[in-house]
Design an enzyme around this catalytic site. Structure first.
Site, short mmCIF file in Angstrom:
data_model
loop_
_atom_site.label_atom_id
_atom_site.label_comp_id
_atom_site.label_asym_id
_atom_site.label_seq_id
_atom_site.Cartn_x
_atom_site.Cartn_y
_atom_site.Cartn_z
N TYR A 1 24.23 -43.87 -4.06
CA TYR A 1 24.41 -44.42 -2.71
C TYR A 1 24.70 -43.27 -1.75
O TYR A 1 25.45 -42.35 -2.07
CB TYR A 1 25.56 -45.44 -2.74
CG TYR A 1 26.04 -45.82 -1.38
CD1 TYR A 1 25.17 -46.44 -0.47
CD2 TYR A 1 27.34 -45.56 -0.97
CE1 TYR A 1 25.60 -46.77 0.79
CE2 TYR A 1 27.78 -45.90 0.30
CZ TYR A 1 26.90 -46.50 1.18
OH TYR A 1 27.31 -46.83 2.44
N ARG B 1 51.93 -52.82 2.52
CA ARG B 1 51.16 -51.64 2.07
C ARG B 1 51.35 -51.46 0.56
O ARG B 1 50.44 -51.08 -0.17
CB ARG B 1 51.59 -50.38 2.82
CG ARG B 1 51.03 -49.11 2.21
CD ARG B 1 50.90 -47.95 3.17
NE ARG B 1 52.09 -47.65 3.93
CZ ARG B 1 53.19 -47.06 3.45
NH1 ARG B 1 53.27 -46.72 2.18
NH2 ARG B 1 54.22 -46.82 4.22
N ASP C 1 30.19 -46.76 -10.70
CA ASP C 1 30.06 -47.61 -9.52
C ASP C 1 29.22 -48.81 -9.95
O ASP C 1 28.03 -48.69 -10.21
CB ASP C 1 29.35 -46.82 -8.41
CG ASP C 1 29.10 -47.66 -7.16
OD1 ASP C 1 29.19 -48.90 -7.25
OD2 ASP C 1 28.81 -47.07 -6.10
N LYS D 1 29.97 -56.34 -1.25
CA LYS D 1 28.65 -56.82 -1.68
C LYS D 1 28.77 -58.15 -2.43
O LYS D 1 29.19 -59.13 -1.87
CB LYS D 1 27.98 -55.74 -2.55
CG LYS D 1 28.02 -54.33 -1.95
CD LYS D 1 27.19 -54.22 -0.70
CE LYS D 1 27.04 -52.82 -0.14
NZ LYS D 1 28.23 -52.06 0.15
N1 PLP Z 1 28.43 -48.14 -3.78
C1 PLP Z 1 27.24 -48.66 -3.55
C2 PLP Z 1 26.22 -48.73 -4.65
C3 PLP Z 1 26.92 -49.12 -2.28
O1 PLP Z 1 25.71 -49.63 -2.02
C4 PLP Z 1 27.90 -49.04 -1.26
C5 PLP Z 1 27.61 -49.53 0.10
O2 PLP Z 1 26.48 -49.84 0.44
C6 PLP Z 1 29.13 -48.49 -1.56
C7 PLP Z 1 29.37 -48.06 -2.83
C8 PLP Z 1 30.18 -48.34 -0.49
O3 PLP Z 1 30.79 -49.56 -0.21
P1 PLP Z 1 31.45 -49.92 1.20
O4 PLP Z 1 30.34 -49.98 2.18
O5 PLP Z 1 32.13 -51.20 0.95
O6 PLP Z 1 32.40 -48.81 1.54
#
Ligand code: PLP
Length: 923
Positions: free
Chosen positions: A155, A103, A230, A255
């Site tokens: 998102y 951890r 992000d 992604k």
């Molecule tokens: N940020 C963006 C732009 C996303 O498209 C996503 C998920 O689709 C996330 C954050 C969240 O990521 P996760 O699904 O790995 O938790």
């Protein structure tokens, strides 16, 4: 202390060193940003980690080299492993080691974080269990009373977490259009604004925020506020926000970083030591650090980030250009017409591989999404496979519809996430889907002339596409379908034939031999029927000369009664059938012609609807061999007449329904695309049953049901007050069968009567036989629908049941010398065979186990042919009715040619030819 090793701290990025990688901050007007260095011209993010690191005058490594080169001089592997091993352990022994508890720190994760820090220009990198976990860790830096400024096109999950913080943690959240820094500035308040959360490009509208300018503004007005970006849409290959002045950057590693949709991960990077310390503390405290195995996978994915991204964004550009050229409103920062292109080009090294577009109609968008084949309908993005989605129904469904509307998120928006497939295939698929969905596209197929070879870090350039001169979508109108291809499978009775007459359950299943039909519009007031496989029977009728005075029209939605209309049957027999049907050689055609005319006329909803078309049918099924050739013909007749009478939604482009699994009761296995809704199939089935009645008098309904719905069904006839009915066989696993046509004609009625006599002559034995067959049917049904039974056991069990069932049918007198010979021949190969249908000739079915050698099969088939039989290798339990609406505006010569080609196909090559014509949709 070992527990502090959560984060990798890049020992090579000392502050003076990192300063040379940061662009000069823009002036207050944000006008100073010039072209940003492409990955190829990036200076090294650290001294190269390779053995050459003691030779600093060497040229810095390009980004793709850095991606592929995983090397941490501080943590050399004890065995020199080339790939970082997975340290799948929770604990580490000893008191003074570098790691004690996973951890808190783990060597696999530590390597990954070192690597991420390197490619993200960061001093500190952390990896957690998902992108949302990363944001959760970051937002734990907030406290009650803090204010957050965030984008209005975020998102959905980010939006959900911010709403939670607002409602439960006393954090104020302002959503603004971050494309306009003027809207942000008034909200930034020193002492109050704790965080500015940005995405650029935004997801899914691809809006561009000037990250560099906003960082500059925010830091000047509220030096304590953290700018968090992000960066998931871009990945560090295309954009590194820390270099633009951001305090924290996070990424959903799920992604592009991973690239294969086989793991969930989140990445947090920063340069400030105090922030790094807090983040490390939180991750260790809450325990959401990335597992060793996922760390390994993510590290592996990152090695190919640059090469994947190059290919993906080139293809994305091709797709965006294709849509844009066809008049759709496309959101993609690679297009010249994108309002944020100039800013984006300054901040990033490429437009990425996500784009979105609107169609102007939500239902149309749904149809397009549903009609694609190569593009997977799925949330998320960044993987090697291309995905298509409707954000409002999927990734952004968690945002209240009213909020979505207020933030300008169109309900008809389609998001495309481009993968590494051949771009031409992706465009072809999209074009087909658009046309199938009802939009006529001008014929300006782009031809992609560039071989899409990987590029080595050269600056982004749009892929060379050549378009024919016609530049815009002229008109969006319903497509015309000059031709319709229809097909429907035949059937085999696997168990229970003959006994079914006496109330025993029979199991019928579709075979992949089919009846095919081609119907084309005519404009001359004639209707024609061509049956090439029935001695080339052909006739055309002047529609107005048909005996319309004898028809009681069936209104739309109205069903046919339980019995045929005798007045119409008489009129057809006496006034519509041409004399030729009475010729001996057309004996089989007569019933088919009568059924066609009956359905054509009775489906007339009113006097105006007398469609003029040309109808040609072919069969890959042996006709009259008990394999349901008439039912599959009936299904084609019903479908085509419903279509031309505009009585079914099949005249509207059919669409695949998301989550339609549960509603399809009969269909089990589909090689084709499941797209025809059950309601449509039920309607076709009703009228196919009527056509069957015309041909056979009193059919059970099994054949047409299997033909339309595909898969397999159990059928029980209501006898002496017992309850009858049909039951779809769920979970049916398709099985390979050899169908052997004995070529011996038979008289079904006589065979049925013989069996009845035998049962009557020895009622006790008869009852035992019927009981035994019932047990076989039930056991077969149970075994076929039980997913738990290992396949080998299933096939061995079915073979035994087949053998037993045949023995009983033989005892009932339904076999024939030819069928017995087929049984013997297959028995020599250790295979089990039974007659199917009425017997007395007709066809035999032989189960072929999965591991049966192809060569043996070939020898067996040769032997059967030598003995005068016709074997067909088929799969049982496949798709039901298939439809392919051809779109376009062919010349009369082209129409003629298509029919000629259809008729001219050899029977064995017909299925392949038909499949190659275009995108078939199946029940
Ligand atoms: N940020 C963006 C732009 C996303 O498209 C996503 C998920 O689709 C996330 C954050 C969240 O990521 P996760 O699904 O790995 O938790």
């Amino acid at each position: 202390m070992p527990s502090e090793l959560v984060a990798f701290q890049n020992p090579f990025l000392t502050p003076p060193m990192s300063a040379i990688f940061r662009k000069n901050a823009p002036d207050a007007l944000g006008l100073s940003g010039g072209a940003y260095p492409s990955p190829s011209s990036l200076p090294p993010l650290s001294l190269p980690d390779s053995p050459a690191s003691n030779r600093p005058r060497r040229r810095p490594y390009h980004f793709s080299t850095q991606c592929a080169t995983v090397d941490n001089p501080d943590e050399k592997d004890q065995y020199g492993s080339s790939s970082v091993p997975i340290y799948q352990t929770a604990t580490f022994k000893g008191l003074d080691g570098k790691f004690d508890y996973t951890r808190s720190g783990n060597p696999t994760r530590s390597h990954l974080q070192h690597h991420l820090a390197k490619i993200y220009s960061a001093q500190h990198a952390f990896t957690v269990s998902s992108g949302m976990a990363a944001l959760d860790v970051i937002t734990r830096l907030l406290k009650a009373g803090d204010e957050v400024i965030a984008g209005d096109d975020l998102y959905g999950g980010t939006n959900r977490l911010l709403t939670y913080l607002k409602e439960h943690n006393g954090v104020t959240v302002h959503h603004v259009d971050t494309t306009n820094p003027d809207l942000i500035v008034p909200l930034v308040q020193p002492g109050k604004t704790a965080m500015v959360l940005l995405e650029s490009p935004t997801n899914p509208l691809l809006k561009i925020a000037d990250l560099e300018l906003i960082c500059n503004y925010v830091h000047r007005i509220a030096p304590d506020a953290l700018v968090v970006v992000d960066n998931t849409m871009m990945s560090p290959y295309l954009q590194r926000p820390l270099e633009l002045g951001a305090d924290i950057v996070y990424d959903s590693g799920t992604k592009y970083l991973s690239g294969h949709h086989d793991l969930m991960a989140g990445v947090v990077c920063c340069n400030r030591g105090d922030i790094g310390k807090q983040i490390g503390f939180i991750i260790n405290a809450v325990g959401n650090a990335l597992s060793p195995f996922d760390s390994f996978l993510l590290l592996r994915g990152i090695k190919t980030l640059a090469i994947r991204m190059d290919r993906q964004q080139r293809s994305a550009m091709a797709v965006a250009t294709f849509l844009d050229t066809h008049g759709f409103k496309v959101h993609y920062p690679g297009l010249q017409n994108h309002p944020g292109k100039g800013i984006h080009d300054r901040l990033a090294n490429g437009p990425g591989a996500v784009l979105s577009f609107v169609t102007g109609d939500k239902a149309l968008s749904e149809r397009i999404v549903g009609a694609t084949r190569l593009w997977g309908i799925s949330v998320s993005f960044g993987a090697v496979n291309s995905l298509i989605s409707m954000p409002c129904a999927m990734s952004h469904a968690s945002i209240d519809p009213a909020v979505r509307a207020a933030r300008g998120l169109p309900e008809d928006l389609i998001r495309l996430c481009v993968g590494i497939e051949d771009p031409q295939d992706l465009i072809d698929d999209l074009e087909n889907a658009i046309m199938e969905a009802g939009v006529t596209l001008p014929s300006i197929m782009p031809s992609i002339v560039e071989p899409f070879s990987p590029i080595r870090g050269e600056p982004w350039a749009p892929p060379p596409l050549i378009f024919a001169p016609q530049p815009v979508l002229e008109e969006r109108r319903k497509p015309t379908h000059p031709h319709w291809f229809i097909s429907a499978p035949g059937k085999v009775i696997l168990f229970g034939e003959h006994a079914v007459v006496h109330g025993v359950t029979a199991i019928g299943a579709s075979v992949d031999l089919r009846c095919y039909a081609l119907a084309s519009h005519r404009e001359d007031g004639y209707i024609s029927l061509h049956l090439p496989d029935l001695n080339d029977w052909y006739h055309e009728w002047l529609i107005d000369e048909l005996p319309w005075d004898s028809v009681t029209p069936t209104r739309i939605g109205e069903d046919h009664g339980p019995t045929l209309d005798p007045r119409l049957m008489d009129a057809i027999n006496n006034r519509a059938l041409p004399k030729s049907v009475n010729e001996e050689r057309f004996a089989r055609a007569k019933a088919a012609v009568t059924a066609f005319l009956y359905i054509y006329m009775i489906l007339r909803p009113d006097t105006k609807a007398k469609p003029s078309f040309r109808f040609t049918t072919r069969s890959t099924l042996p006709i009259g061999a008990g394999l349901g050739s008439s039912a599959s013909y009936s299904a084609c007749v019903a479908a085509v007449n419903l279509i031309f009478a505009k009585r079914t939604t099949l005249t509207e482009p059919v669409r695949r329904r998301l989550n339609s699994e549960a509603t399809i009761s009969y269909t089990i296995k589909h090689d084709g695309r499941r797209a025809i809704p059950t309601e449509v199939a039920d309607e076709v089935n009703k009228w196919a049953f009527v056509a069957e009645k015309v041909m056979h008098g009193n059919p059970s309904g099994v054949d047409n049901t299997v033909s339309v719905h595909g898969g397999a069904i159990a059928y029980k006839r209501a006898v002496n007050g017992s309850k009858g009915g049909m039951d779809g066989l769920h979970g049916f696993r398709s099985v390979k069968f050899l169908l052997t046509d004995s070529q011996v004609p038979r008289d079904t009625k006589k065979l049925v009567a013989n069996v009845a006599t035998r049962l009557k002559d020895d009622p006790n034995r008869g009852a035992d036989v019927l009981d035994a067959i019932q047990a076989i049917s039930i056991e077969g049904f149970r075994a076929l629908s039980d997913p738990e039974i290992p396949r080998e056991t299933l096939l061995a069990g079915l073979s035994k049941l087949i053998k037993q069932n045949h023995a009983f049918l033989k005892e009932l007198g339904a076999s024939h010398i030819s069928l017995e010979e087929i049984c013997e021949l297959t028995d020599e190969f250790g295979l089990c065979t039974k007659l199917t249908g009425a017997g007395g000739g007709g066809c035999a079915v032989t189960l072929i186990p999965d591991d049966f050698y192809d060569d043996s099969l070939r020898i067996l088939m040769d032997k059967l042919v030598e003995a005068g039989y016709q074997p067909y290798l088929t799969t049982v339990g496949g798709s039901g009715l298939g439809v392919y609406p051809v779109t376009g505006d062919p010349t009369p010569e082209e129409k003629e040619q298509l029919h000629r080609d259809f008729v001219g196909q050899p029977r064995m090559g017909l299925a392949k030819w038909a499949e190659e014509q275009g995108g078939w949709l199946y029940v």
